[in-house]
Design an enzyme around this catalytic site. Structure first.
Site, PDB file in Angstrom:
ATOM      1  N   GLU A 326       0.758  -1.250  -0.097  1.00 50.02           N
ATOM      2  CA  GLU A 326       0.128   0.082   0.157  1.00 50.02           C
ATOM      3  C   GLU A 326       1.020   1.197  -0.052  1.00 50.02           C
ATOM      4  O   GLU A 326       1.758   1.292   0.903  1.00 50.02           O
ATOM      5  CB  GLU A 326      -0.996  -0.014   1.334  1.00 50.02           C
ATOM      6  CG  GLU A 326      -1.748  -1.163   1.382  1.00 50.02           C
ATOM      7  CD  GLU A 326      -2.545  -1.240   2.810  1.00 50.02           C
ATOM      8  OE1 GLU A 326      -3.598  -1.820   2.770  1.00 50.02           O
ATOM      9  OE2 GLU A 326      -2.181  -0.485   3.622  1.00 50.02           O
ATOM     10  N   CYS A 327       0.629   2.226  -0.988  1.00 52.65           N
ATOM     11  CA  CYS A 327       1.110   3.272  -0.913  1.00 52.65           C
ATOM     12  C   CYS A 327       2.526   3.413  -0.688  1.00 52.65           C
ATOM     13  O   CYS A 327       3.217   3.155  -1.848  1.00 52.65           O
ATOM     14  CB  CYS A 327       0.583   4.357   0.234  1.00 52.65           C
ATOM     15  SG  CYS A 327       0.747   6.082  -0.323  1.00 52.65           S
TER      16      CYS A 327
END
Length: 441
Positions: A326-327
């Site tokens: 994620e991210c």
């Protein structure tokens, strides 16, 4: 009976976080078991809550979580505590669509009384109609009192107490205007810098709370029953016995944006082991790898120089290992990251694309990702971007904002990897079928 309250505000910048941290620390110093919660998707305030109270703070979010799941989570954590304190988000009635997703909606759904934090800078008796409006606008929200921030003097507070009396809202105290209780900031939120002396900071605010706020009266007004929770059982995985997976989670100064309940859910599936892409040389034995977001852009040189770990992560994924990134975790899997200094730093090289911190632009908001028949819910908050290139992977999902407008937030699917900018929430059994499908695939 327990004491429980939601700390709301008339607007952002009123001092919710400052007061919350001071109250958490003041109560913890009295030997009380204090359980913190945070309305909304913020993963930085929760870390500060934990540092102030000594207990993990838990997110409550009406966009990412079902009503049943919110109630179960709240009861499970609040019931063993002496007091449950929920920090609101933005202004009390500010949601992603009118009042939807607001602190007021959460307070109403869980029947939590509200203490309103009011920015008293440059105002005095004029807060009376504001207080009256917040108390009466939505009868299902119980505003039990007000605490004022940025108060200049006792004489200033005298006029604020007059306003409270005439508005029918009890005055519970104030925080004086003081420069040394200002939290430093960075571009992704409240500072987590190692040189920020949080312990001394929290104690300073707690001292002010003890001196200027009627804490005992606040607890008395906030006294309310909390029902014991009913434990939810089962992971929903059809072919894998609960507790057998070897799960590796990145956790260090570069990767630390996680939801507490997501980790608790992974712990149902197996043994969770933490590792550091900054300092460790190889992965632990792994069936499922989770690379959360964080601040990789602040540690690019160290991450890049740890080639042993970069090679281990790439080998794991190229050999079919399951992973979610994620991210910042997704950025780490790119071929490289261009830093704010303009230099290019090699990364794990799983995704054949480059992330950049150049020409930073904020991307912020709730996201729904439609991945085939599955709906993934989460939140996007970043300044980096992916450099456009012909060989960039196409998104495997269609992304929408909270209001249903299509946005260009990508979700990449490569081998057994899902990666993207969205911080996903998967602890709710009502909406995590996508995770089961992904792990069973």
């Amino acid at each position: 009976m327990r004491s429980q309250l939601l700390i709301g505000a008339a607007s952002s910048g009123s001092g919710k976080t400052t007061f919350t941290l001071g109250l958490l620390r003041a109560l913890a110093r009295k030997g009380l078991v204090v359980q913190p919660f945070k309305c909304g998707p913020d993963y930085i305030d929760t870390r500060h809550h934990q540092m102030a109270a000594g207990r993990a703070s838990v997110n409550l979010d009406r966009f990412m979580m079902s009503e049943k799941h919110i109630e179960e989570v709240y009861r499970r954590y609040a019931f063993p505590a002496d007091i449950a304190i929920t920090e609101g988000v933005m202004g009390l009635f500010d949601g992603y669509d009118g009042m939807q997703g607001s602190s007021a909606e959460m307070a109403s759904a869980l029947d939590i009384p509200v203490v309103l934090i009011v920015n008293a800078k440059s105002t005095a008796y004029s807060v009376a109609p504001l207080l009256y409006g917040f108390k009466h606008f939505y009868p299902k929200v119980r505003v039990i009192g007000a605490v004022f921030n940025f108060v200049a003097s006792e004489n200033h507070y005298y006029y604020l107490k007059q306003a409270c009396a005439d508005a029918g809202v009890e005055a519970l105290g104030y925080l004086p205007k003081q420069e040394d209780i200002t939290i430093p900031s960075r571009h992704l939120g409240l500072s987590l810098d190692s040189d920020f002396c949080f312990e001394a900071f929290a104690d300073r605010i707690a001292d002010l709370v003890d001196k200027h706020v009627c804490v005992d009266r606040l607890l008395e007004l906030a006294s309310a029953p909390v029902s014991a929770h009913t434990e939810e059982t089962g992971t929903g995985l059809s072919h894998r016995p609960s507790g057998t997976m070897r799960i590796s989670v990145a956790r260090d100064a570069a990767f630390n944006f996680v939801y507490a309940e997501n980790i608790a859910y992974l712990e149902q599936l197996g043994n969770v082991t933490y590792f550091s892409p900054l300092t460790d040389k190889t992965l632990p034995p792994t069936d499922f790898l989770y690379l959360p977001g964080g601040y990789p852009e602040l540690h690019l040189k160290t991450l890049s120089e740890n080639q042993s770990m970069r090679d281990a992560v790439r080998a794991y994924l190229e050999n079919g290992g399951h992973a979610l990134a994620e991210c910042g975790g997704m950025m780490y899997l790119c071929r490289s990251i261009i830093g704010q200094d303009g230099n290019t730093y090699p990364m794990a090289g799983v995704l054949d694309q480059t992330a950049t911190m150049q020409q930073m632009k904020l991307r912020l908001g709730y996201r729904t990702l439609q991945w085939g028949e599955y709906r993934l819910a989460g939140h996007e908050f970043h300044y980096s971007s992916i450099v456009p290139a012909e060989n960039t992977l196409p998104s495997c999902a269609t992304a929408f904002s909270a209001l249903g407008r299509q946005v260009d937030t990508p979700l990449y699917h490569y081998r057994n990897l899902l990666a993207g900018y969205t911080h996903l929430y998967w602890a709710d059994p009502a909406s995590n079928a996508w995770l089961h499908h992904f792990l069973e695939k």
